[in-house]
Design a protein around this motif. Structure first.
Motif, mmCIF file in Angstrom:
data_model
loop_
_atom_site.group_PDB
_atom_site.id
_atom_site.type_symbol
_atom_site.label_atom_id
_atom_site.label_comp_id
_atom_site.label_asym_id
_atom_site.label_seq_id
_atom_site.Cartn_x
_atom_site.Cartn_y
_atom_site.Cartn_z
ATOM 1 N N PHE A 185 2.800 11.317 -0.351
ATOM 2 C CA PHE A 185 1.964 11.678 0.798
ATOM 3 C C PHE A 185 1.176 12.972 0.553
ATOM 4 O O PHE A 185 0.137 13.193 1.176
ATOM 5 C CB PHE A 185 2.812 11.832 2.059
ATOM 6 N N THR A 186 1.658 13.803 -0.337
ATOM 7 C CA THR A 186 0.950 15.055 -0.628
ATOM 8 C C THR A 186 -0.276 14.828 -1.513
ATOM 9 O O THR A 186 -1.074 15.758 -1.711
ATOM 10 C CB THR A 186 1.884 16.061 -1.324
ATOM 11 N N CYS A 187 -0.441 13.617 -2.012
ATOM 12 C CA CYS A 187 -1.489 13.342 -3.008
ATOM 13 C C CYS A 187 -2.732 12.675 -2.433
ATOM 14 O O CYS A 187 -3.689 12.433 -3.173
ATOM 15 C CB CYS A 187 -0.919 12.457 -4.120
ATOM 16 N N PHE A 188 -2.732 12.324 -1.153
ATOM 17 C CA PHE A 188 -3.919 11.690 -0.575
ATOM 18 C C PHE A 188 -4.051 12.084 0.889
ATOM 19 O O PHE A 188 -3.078 12.451 1.547
ATOM 20 C CB PHE A 188 -3.869 10.161 -0.738
ATOM 21 N N GLU A 189 -5.284 11.970 1.396
ATOM 22 C CA GLU A 189 -5.569 12.327 2.783
ATOM 23 C C GLU A 189 -6.036 11.133 3.607
ATOM 24 O O GLU A 189 -6.217 11.258 4.817
ATOM 25 C CB GLU A 189 -6.633 13.432 2.826
ATOM 26 N N ASN A 190 -6.255 9.988 2.977
ATOM 27 C CA ASN A 190 -6.703 8.794 3.691
ATOM 28 C C ASN A 190 -5.646 8.345 4.696
ATOM 29 O O ASN A 190 -4.457 8.638 4.544
ATOM 30 C CB ASN A 190 -6.991 7.666 2.708
ATOM 31 N N ARG A 191 -6.077 7.601 5.688
ATOM 32 C CA ARG A 191 -5.155 7.165 6.743
ATOM 33 C C ARG A 191 -4.121 6.171 6.210
ATOM 34 O O ARG A 191 -2.928 6.268 6.519
ATOM 35 C CB ARG A 191 -5.979 6.496 7.862
ATOM 36 N N PHE A 192 -4.586 5.199 5.421
ATOM 37 C CA PHE A 192 -3.707 4.149 4.910
ATOM 38 C C PHE A 192 -3.760 4.116 3.393
ATOM 39 O O PHE A 192 -4.831 4.163 2.798
ATOM 40 C CB PHE A 192 -4.140 2.770 5.417
ATOM 41 N N CYS A 193 -2.608 4.000 2.774
ATOM 42 C CA CYS A 193 -2.520 3.707 1.351
ATOM 43 C C CYS A 193 -1.713 2.434 1.186
ATOM 44 O O CYS A 193 -0.529 2.376 1.544
ATOM 45 C CB CYS A 193 -1.862 4.849 0.591
ATOM 46 N N PHE A 194 -2.363 1.388 0.681
ATOM 47 C CA PHE A 194 -1.705 0.102 0.447
ATOM 48 C C PHE A 194 -1.372 -0.027 -1.035
ATOM 49 O O PHE A 194 -2.211 0.262 -1.891
ATOM 50 C CB PHE A 194 -2.618 -1.055 0.850
ATOM 51 N N TYR A 195 -0.160 -0.471 -1.317
ATOM 52 C CA TYR A 195 0.219 -0.691 -2.707
ATOM 53 C C TYR A 195 1.113 -1.932 -2.811
ATOM 54 O O TYR A 195 1.628 -2.443 -1.818
ATOM 55 C CB TYR A 195 0.910 0.540 -3.295
ATOM 56 N N GLY A 196 1.259 -2.435 -4.035
ATOM 57 C CA GLY A 196 2.084 -3.612 -4.289
ATOM 58 C C GLY A 196 3.180 -3.285 -5.271
ATOM 59 O O GLY A 196 3.839 -2.248 -5.182
ATOM 60 N N HIS A 197 3.416 -4.211 -6.220
ATOM 61 C CA HIS A 197 4.308 -3.985 -7.359
ATOM 62 C C HIS A 197 5.789 -4.059 -7.021
ATOM 63 O O HIS A 197 6.585 -4.525 -7.836
ATOM 64 C CB HIS A 197 3.983 -2.632 -8.001
ATOM 65 N N THR A 198 6.187 -3.633 -5.841
ATOM 66 C CA THR A 198 7.611 -3.594 -5.496
ATOM 67 C C THR A 198 8.158 -4.967 -5.136
ATOM 68 O O THR A 198 9.369 -5.193 -5.205
ATOM 69 C CB THR A 198 7.869 -2.667 -4.291
ATOM 70 N N HIS A 199 7.299 -5.885 -4.712
ATOM 71 C CA HIS A 199 7.695 -7.199 -4.190
ATOM 72 C C HIS A 199 8.527 -7.071 -2.916
ATOM 73 O O HIS A 199 9.254 -7.990 -2.536
ATOM 74 C CB HIS A 199 8.462 -8.015 -5.238
ATOM 75 N N LEU A 200 8.417 -5.923 -2.261
ATOM 76 C CA LEU A 200 9.125 -5.656 -1.017
ATOM 77 C C LEU A 200 8.122 -5.200 0.039
ATOM 78 O O LEU A 200 7.124 -4.565 -0.289
ATOM 79 C CB LEU A 200 10.173 -4.556 -1.209
ATOM 80 N N GLN A 201 8.402 -5.491 1.294
ATOM 81 C CA GLN A 201 7.579 -4.994 2.386
ATOM 82 C C GLN A 201 8.192 -3.692 2.901
ATOM 83 O O GLN A 201 9.318 -3.676 3.392
ATOM 84 C CB GLN A 201 7.489 -6.027 3.510
ATOM 85 N N ILE A 202 7.415 -2.608 2.777
ATOM 86 C CA ILE A 202 7.906 -1.280 3.151
ATOM 87 C C ILE A 202 6.800 -0.536 3.882
ATOM 88 O O ILE A 202 5.636 -0.568 3.452
ATOM 89 C CB ILE A 202 8.321 -0.453 1.916
ATOM 90 N N VAL A 203 7.156 0.136 4.964
ATOM 91 C CA VAL A 203 6.199 0.986 5.670
ATOM 92 C C VAL A 203 6.788 2.392 5.769
ATOM 93 O O VAL A 203 7.813 2.607 6.417
ATOM 94 C CB VAL A 203 5.889 0.455 7.085
ATOM 95 N N PHE A 204 6.132 3.330 5.089
ATOM 96 C CA PHE A 204 6.478 4.747 5.229
ATOM 97 C C PHE A 204 5.450 5.391 6.151
ATOM 98 O O PHE A 204 4.241 5.160 6.013
ATOM 99 C CB PHE A 204 6.463 5.469 3.881
ATOM 100 N N VAL A 205 5.925 6.202 7.076
ATOM 101 C CA VAL A 205 5.069 6.844 8.071
ATOM 102 C C VAL A 205 5.193 8.360 7.944
ATOM 103 O O VAL A 205 6.306 8.892 7.828
ATOM 104 C CB VAL A 205 5.456 6.425 9.503
ATOM 105 N N LYS A 206 4.045 9.031 7.977
ATOM 106 C CA LYS A 206 4.045 10.498 8.044
ATOM 107 C C LYS A 206 3.448 10.913 9.379
ATOM 108 O O LYS A 206 2.305 10.594 9.695
ATOM 109 C CB LYS A 206 3.221 11.099 6.906
ATOM 110 N N LYS A 207 4.244 11.585 10.173
ATOM 111 C CA LYS A 207 3.801 12.066 11.486
ATOM 112 C C LYS A 207 4.052 13.554 11.550
ATOM 113 O O LYS A 207 5.206 13.992 11.516
ATOM 114 C CB LYS A 207 4.542 11.334 12.603
#
Length: 242
Positions: free
Chosen positions: A137-159
């Protein structure tokens, strides 16, 4: 705007067609594909053609690269290498040129798309832990970062300064939140849920939805066996929670 985010199709046309039907039923405006379109499954040509024709933005994953340019990526899994050799024979030079034309990273004002670790694309790190998420999270400022590779559905939230993992299938978000979202896998889920997985984000109604779609798993597995591909990729499709 309603966005569908797909990843890790892995040559599974049966799963992809079920996801396509679900996408149409959900009135999607844009479709993003996060790579690993091919390898493991028995229908690489069909999945590659579908992606090229239907997705608004496509990036490539390591299996796409390995099939088109094996010297560019190191794979140690002998089953993946055997599948890549078979997949190579199913595709044309035009297909390889298309794969080579794809980027492994894409950015808009509100979005980052990458196949793997968003902070350093191409490392193929599996971003699944809260510790890694906090650092990324320290490496980007965009609202959403979508990634794959894990083959898992994961949502990390920074508030504010807090980072947490959100477990609900549909998460309604607020304006001040930022997200790391692993889209899961259309064609080779690894969470012992055989249904195809993808993500919908609605930026107007402000929600993230982890979609799972039933498809003919037995047929997809049978096609893998009949093609002479490693049986392990057929068995993974059928894995279920105890």
């Amino acid at each position: 705007m309603r966005i569908a985010v797909l990843s890790d199709i892995h040559g599974n046309i049966h799963a992809l067609e079920a996801v396509e039907k679900d996408i149409k039923e959900n009135s999607i405006d844009r479709i993003f594909c996060l790579g690993d379109i091919i390898n493991f499954g028995a229908h690489p040509k069909e999945t590659l053609d579908w992606t090229r024709e239907n997705c608004d933005i496509v990036i490539k994953g390591e299996h796409d690269i390995f099939v088109a340019d094996p010297d560019e990526v190191f794979l140690s899994n002998p089953f993946a290498i055997k599948a890549a050799d078979w997949t190579y024979d199913q595709l044309s030079e035009e297909d390889f040129d298309y794969i080579r034309s794809l980027e492994n990273f894409y950015e808009e004002r509100n979005f980052i798309l990458t196949h793997d670790e968003p902070s350093i694309p191409g490392t193929y790190h599996f971003l699944t832990s809260l510790r890694d998420a906090k650092e990324t999270f320290t490496c980007f400022e965009n609202r959403f970062c979508f990634y794959g590779h894990t083959h898992l559905q994961i949502v990390f939230v920074k508030k504010n300064k807090e980072v947490f993992s959100e477990k609900s299938e549909k998460y309604h978000f607020s304006e001040e939140e930022q997200f790391l979202i692993s889209a899961g896998s259309v064609g080779q889920p690894r969470d012992k849920d055989p249904r195809a997985g993808y993500v919908i984000v609605d930026t107007e109604e402000r929600y993230i939805q982890l979609r799972r779609v039933k498809y003919n798993v037995e047929k997809a597995a049978r096609d893998i066996i009949n093609a002479g591909l490693p049986e392990v990729f057929a068995n993974i499709l059928k894995m279920k929670k105890d």
